[in-house]
Design a protein around this motif. Structure first.
Motif, PDB file in Angstrom:
ATOM      1  N   UNK A   1       0.809  -1.215   0.000  1.00  0.00           N
ATOM      2  CA  UNK A   1       0.000   0.000   0.000  1.00  0.00           C
ATOM      3  C   UNK A   1       0.845   1.269   0.000  1.00  0.00           C
ATOM      4  N   UNK A   2       2.071   1.165   0.508  1.00  0.00           N
ATOM      5  CA  UNK A   2       2.910   2.347   0.620  1.00  0.00           C
ATOM      6  C   UNK A   2       3.318   2.896  -0.742  1.00  0.00           C
ATOM      7  N   UNK A   3       3.750   2.030  -1.656  1.00  0.00           N
ATOM      8  CA  UNK A   3       4.322   2.528  -2.908  1.00  0.00           C
ATOM      9  C   UNK A   3       3.290   3.204  -3.813  1.00  0.00           C
ATOM     10  N   UNK A   4       2.091   2.671  -3.997  1.00  0.00           N
ATOM     11  CA  UNK A   4       1.099   3.429  -4.774  1.00  0.00           C
ATOM     12  C   UNK A   4       0.714   4.747  -4.101  1.00  0.00           C
ATOM     13  N   UNK A   5       0.714   4.734  -2.756  1.00  0.00           N
ATOM     14  CA  UNK A   5       0.428   5.964  -2.030  1.00  0.00           C
ATOM     15  C   UNK A   5       1.495   7.020  -2.296  1.00  0.00           C
ATOM     16  N   UNK A   6       2.744   6.591  -2.300  1.00  0.00           N
ATOM     17  CA  UNK A   6       3.838   7.523  -2.590  1.00  0.00           C
ATOM     18  C   UNK A   6       3.700   8.104  -3.989  1.00  0.00           C
ATOM     19  N   UNK A   7       3.355   7.269  -4.955  1.00  0.00           N
ATOM     20  CA  UNK A   7       3.228   7.739  -6.341  1.00  0.00           C
ATOM     21  C   UNK A   7       2.087   8.749  -6.474  1.00  0.00           C
ATOM     22  N   UNK A   8       0.945   8.442  -5.864  1.00  0.00           N
ATOM     23  CA  UNK A   8      -0.191   9.358  -5.929  1.00  0.00           C
ATOM     24  C   UNK A   8       0.135  10.673  -5.230  1.00  0.00           C
ATOM     25  N   UNK A   9       0.818  10.585  -4.103  1.00  0.00           N
ATOM     26  CA  UNK A   9       1.181  11.808  -3.383  1.00  0.00           C
ATOM     27  C   UNK A   9       2.237  12.601  -4.155  1.00  0.00           C
ATOM     28  N   UNK A  10       3.129  11.892  -4.818  1.00  0.00           N
ATOM     29  CA  UNK A  10       4.123  12.545  -5.683  1.00  0.00           C
ATOM     30  C   UNK A  10       3.436  13.399  -6.742  1.00  0.00           C
ATOM     31  N   UNK A  11       2.415  12.842  -7.375  1.00  0.00           N
ATOM     32  CA  UNK A  11       1.680  13.606  -8.390  1.00  0.00           C
ATOM     33  C   UNK A  11       0.916  14.760  -7.761  1.00  0.00           C
ATOM     34  N   UNK A  12       0.375  14.531  -6.556  1.00  0.00           N
ATOM     35  CA  UNK A  12      -0.331  15.602  -5.873  1.00  0.00           C
ATOM     36  C   UNK A  12       0.571  16.800  -5.635  1.00  0.00           C
ATOM     37  N   UNK A  13       1.777  16.548  -5.134  1.00  0.00           N
ATOM     38  CA  UNK A  13       2.720  17.643  -4.902  1.00  0.00           C
ATOM     39  C   UNK A  13       3.154  18.280  -6.214  1.00  0.00           C
ATOM     40  N   UNK A  14       3.338  17.487  -7.247  1.00  0.00           N
ATOM     41  CA  UNK A  14       3.743  18.028  -8.545  1.00  0.00           C
ATOM     42  C   UNK A  14       2.710  19.019  -9.060  1.00  0.00           C
ATOM     43  N   UNK A  15       1.445  18.628  -9.001  1.00  0.00           N
ATOM     44  CA  UNK A  15       0.371  19.509  -9.464  1.00  0.00           C
ATOM     45  C   UNK A  15       0.231  20.714  -8.533  1.00  0.00           C
ATOM     46  N   UNK A  16       0.371  20.464  -7.230  1.00  0.00           N
ATOM     47  CA  UNK A  16       0.253  21.541  -6.248  1.00  0.00           C
ATOM     48  C   UNK A  16       1.252  22.664  -6.532  1.00  0.00           C
ATOM     49  N   UNK A  17       2.474  22.300  -6.948  1.00  0.00           N
ATOM     50  CA  UNK A  17       3.528  23.282  -7.151  1.00  0.00           C
ATOM     51  C   UNK A  17       3.794  23.596  -8.620  1.00  0.00           C
ATOM     52  N   UNK A  18       2.867  23.228  -9.499  1.00  0.00           N
ATOM     53  CA  UNK A  18       3.035  23.535 -10.920  1.00  0.00           C
ATOM     54  C   UNK A  18       3.249  25.027 -11.167  1.00  0.00           C
ATOM     55  N   UNK A  19       2.471  25.834 -10.464  1.00  0.00           N
ATOM     56  CA  UNK A  19       2.535  27.274 -10.718  1.00  0.00           C
ATOM     57  C   UNK A  19       3.831  27.896 -10.228  1.00  0.00           C
ATOM     58  N   UNK A  20       4.557  27.215  -9.337  1.00  0.00           N
ATOM     59  CA  UNK A  20       5.822  27.772  -8.856  1.00  0.00           C
ATOM     60  C   UNK A  20       6.815  27.941  -9.993  1.00  0.00           C
ATOM     61  N   UNK A  21       6.729  27.076 -11.003  1.00  0.00           N
ATOM     62  CA  UNK A  21       7.648  27.142 -12.140  1.00  0.00           C
ATOM     63  C   UNK A  21       6.985  27.718 -13.382  1.00  0.00           C
ATOM     64  N   UNK A  22       5.672  27.584 -13.497  1.00  0.00           N
ATOM     65  CA  UNK A  22       4.963  28.123 -14.656  1.00  0.00           C
ATOM     66  C   UNK A  22       5.016  29.644 -14.665  1.00  0.00           C
ATOM     67  N   UNK A  23       4.886  30.280 -13.490  1.00  0.00           N
ATOM     68  CA  UNK A  23       4.846  31.748 -13.446  1.00  0.00           C
ATOM     69  C   UNK A  23       6.115  32.370 -14.013  1.00  0.00           C
ATOM     70  N   UNK A  24       7.225  31.674 -13.900  1.00  0.00           N
ATOM     71  CA  UNK A  24       8.484  32.218 -14.402  1.00  0.00           C
ATOM     72  C   UNK A  24       8.419  32.436 -15.908  1.00  0.00           C
ATOM     73  N   UNK A  25       7.637  31.624 -16.603  1.00  0.00           N
ATOM     74  CA  UNK A  25       7.550  31.698 -18.073  1.00  0.00           C
ATOM     75  C   UNK A  25       6.360  32.511 -18.564  1.00  0.00           C
ATOM     76  N   UNK A  26       5.516  32.997 -17.671  1.00  0.00           N
ATOM     77  CA  UNK A  26       4.338  33.752 -18.101  1.00  0.00           C
ATOM     78  C   UNK A  26       4.694  35.014 -18.895  1.00  0.00           C
ATOM     79  N   UNK A  27       5.680  35.826 -18.472  1.00  0.00           N
ATOM     80  CA  UNK A  27       6.019  37.007 -19.282  1.00  0.00           C
ATOM     81  C   UNK A  27       6.433  36.644 -20.706  1.00  0.00           C
TER      82      UNK A  27
END
Length: 460
Positions: free
Chosen positions: A53-79
Motif C-alpha cells: 500500500x505504501x508505494x502506490x500511495x507515494x506515487x499518488x502523493x508525488x503527483x499531488x505535490x507536482x500539481x500543487x507546485x506547478x505554478x511555482x515554475x509556470x509563473x516564471x515563463x508567463x512574461x
C-alpha cells in the motif's frame, strides 16, 4: 492470525484495538484484521501488505505535490508567453495553491476513515485532472484576466490536500517502531514531486521550437490516470483506519496539537513556501543569471532529507532533531542575507540548499513527534496508556498539523512579495523568518526537552 474471513463475533482483543476480520458487504478491498504491533502478525502478513500500500500511495502523493507546485515554475515563463502580470500578481499565483491546499487538508484527513484509503486515493488522484486541464487551457491565452488565472491556479490546491489523506492512511499500516521512517518515506516521495516539476517543466515547455506552456499541464494527464489505476488494483482499505470527528475534537483540545502545528509551520511550511517561491526569487533577484534551472535542487535535497530526519528521530527522538533543524535553518537564513548583500548567486543558492535540507529533516522529525507525544500523554482510567485513543488522536493531530503547517506555503511567498514591494529587498522577510525559527527552537526546547519538563524524560 490471517487476513481470512471470520464470524461476526468481536473478541476482547478486538475491543482493545485490534480489528477482526469479516467479509463485509461494502464494495472494494477491505482488510478487517490489522494489528501491526503484533510482531507475529507483522512478520507473517503485515509488512508485505503495508509495503504494497505504501508505494502506490507515494506515487499518488508525488503527483499531488507536482500539481500543487506547478505554478511555482509556470509563473516564471508567463512574461515570455505574453502575460503582463506584475511581480506581486505572480507571487499571488504561487501562493494561492498553498492556501487552498492547506485548507483542504482537514477534510481530506476525514475522507480516509469515511471512504477508505484505497477508495480515496483513487478519487483524489482523479481530482488532479481539474487543475492540470485548466492550466493547459488558460496558459495559451495571454488575454486571460488575472482574477480568472488566479482561480485556475487555486484549483491546484487539490494536490496539496492529498498529503493529509495519504499520511493519515499510511500511519495506520505501520507499527510505532517503524512509523517514523514509513511516514518520512511517504512524505519524501510526495515532496520529491516539487523537485521533479521544477526540473521537468522547463525542459518540456521548450522542447522543439518556441515556448509551448500548455505542456506543463498536459504531461501529467497519463500519470494521473496511472495513479488511479494502481490504487484501484493494488491498494487496500483498512477498517482500523478510524479517525472520528470526536477524536479530532479531542485532539484539538490538546495543547500539544497546537504546539506541534506551530512547529510544523516552521519545518514543512518553510519547505513548501521556499519551494514555491524559489524559482521566482532567483528570476527576480538574479535576472542576469540563468539560475532558474537550478531551482529544483532545493526541493530535491529537502525531499531526500525528510525520511532521514524521521529515521534519525526514531533513534534519538524527534524533539532533538527538530531543535537541530531550526538551528541550521537560522544559520542558513543569515548566510542568505550575507549572500544577497554581496550579490553572490552561488552563496545564495548554497544558503537556501542548507535551508531546504534542514527543513526537510525537520519535517520528518516533527511528524515523528506526534505519535510519541500522544502515546505518552493519553491515559486510560487506570493510569496506563490508552493506545487505541492515542492512535486515533495522533491521526487527527496529523491532519490538523499538516493543514496548519501548509499555510506556510502561502505565508512565505506573500512575505517575500511584501518585503520586495515595501522595501525593495528580500532581506527584511529573511530576518523575520530567522526570528520565527528562534521562537520555534525555544518552544521545542521548553515543551519537550527542558530539564524537569513533563516530557523531558521521554524520547519524544
Amino acid at each position: 492470525m490471517t487476513l481470512e474471513a471470520r464470524p461476526e463475533v468481536v473478541t476482547p482483543r478486538e475491543q482493545a484495538g485490534a480489528v477482526g476480520t469479516v467479509d463485509q458487504p461494502r464494495k472494494g478491498r477491505w482488510i478487517d484484521v490489522w494489528d501491526p504491533e503484533d510482531t507475529a502478525f507483522w512478520a507473517e502478513k503485515g509488512r508485505r501488505v503495508a509495503q504494497r500500500n505504501l508505494w502506490p500511495s507515494i506515487f499518488a502523493e508525488f503527483l499531488g505535490f507536482s500539481v500543487w507546485q506547478l505554478w511555482s515554475i509556470v509563473v516564471v515563463s508567463l512574461p515570455a508567453a505574453g502575460f503582463a502580470y506584475t511581480t506581486d500578481q505572480m507571487f499571488w499565483l504561487v501562493a494561492l495553491p498553498s492556501l487552498v491546499g492547506a485548507t483542504l487538508r482537514l477534510p481530506y484527513t476525514f475522507a480516509v476513515p469515511r471512504f477508505g484509503g484505497r477508495n480515496w486515493t483513487i478519487v483524489s488522484a482523479l481530482l488532479l485532472l481539474i487543475p492540470t486541464i485548466g492550466l493547459a487551457f488558460f496558459v495559451s491565452r495571454p488575454d486571460t484576466p488575472f482574477w480568472l488565472m488566479a482561480l485556475v491556479a487555486a484549483t491546484a490546491g487539490v494536490g496539496g490536500g492529498n498529503f493529509a489523506s495519504s499520511m493519515t492512511n499510511i500511519s495506520f499500516f505501520y507499527p510505532e517502531r517503524d512509523k517514523g521512517f514509513a511516514l518520512g518515506l511517504n512524505a519524501a516521495g510526495g515532496n520529491l514531486g516539487v523537485a521533479v516539476v521544477q526540473l521537468l517543466v522547463p525542459i518540456v515547455i521548450v522542447a522543439g521550437a518556441g515556448l509551448t506552456l500548455n505542456r506543463a499541464g498536459l504531461i501529467w494527464l497519463p500519470l494521473i490516470a496511472l495513479a488511479a489505476i494502481l490504487a484501484w488494483r493494488v491498494m487496500d482499505n483498512l477498517s482500523a483506519a478510524t479517525s472520528s470527528f470526536r477524536a479530532s475534537i479531542a485532539a484539538a483540545k490538546r495543547p500539544h496539537t497546537w504546539v506541534i502545528s506551530f512547529l510544523y509551520i516552521g519545518t514543512f511550511g518553510s519547505f513548501i513556501g521556499f519551494s514555491a517561491a524559489f524559482p521566482l526569487l532567483i528570476k527576480t533577484t538574479f535576472p542576469e543569471i540563468a539560475g532558474v534551472q537550478l531551482a529544483f535542487l532545493g526541493a530535491l535535497v529537502g525531499s531526500v532529507a525528510r525520511p532521514f530526519g524521521g529515521k534519525l528521530s526514531d533513534a534519538v527522538g524527534g524533539a532533538k532533531v527538530t531543535v537541530c533543524a531550526f538551528v541550521v535553518m537560522g544559520l542558513g537564513i543569515l548566510a542568505a542575507v550575507v549572500s544577497l548583500n554581496a550579490g553572490s548567486f552561488p552563496g545564495f543558492l548554497v544558503s537556501f540548499l542548507f535551508l531546504f535540507v534542514a527543513s526537510g529533516a525537520g519535517n520528518g522529525s516533527t511528524y515523528r513527534m506526534i505519535p510519541a507525544v500522544f502515546r505518552q500523554t493519553t491515559r486510560d482510567l487506570d493510569g496506563g496508556t490508552d493506545l487505541v485513543r492515542a492512535k486515533r488522536e495522533a491521526a487527527a493531530c496529523i491532519g490538523i498539523a499538516s493543514a496548519i503547517g501548509a499555510y506556510g506555503g502561502f505565508l512565505v511567498p506573500r512575505g517575500f512579495a511584501m518585503s520586495s514591494g515595501h522595501f525593495g529587498s528580500l532581506v527584511p522577510a529573511l530576518y523575520c523568518f530567522c526570528a520565527f525559527y528562534v521562537v520555534c527552537l525555544g518552544v521545542t526546547y521548553f515543551c519537550y526537552l527542558r530539564r524537569g519538563g513533563p516530557l523531558s524524560g521521554e524520547r519524544v
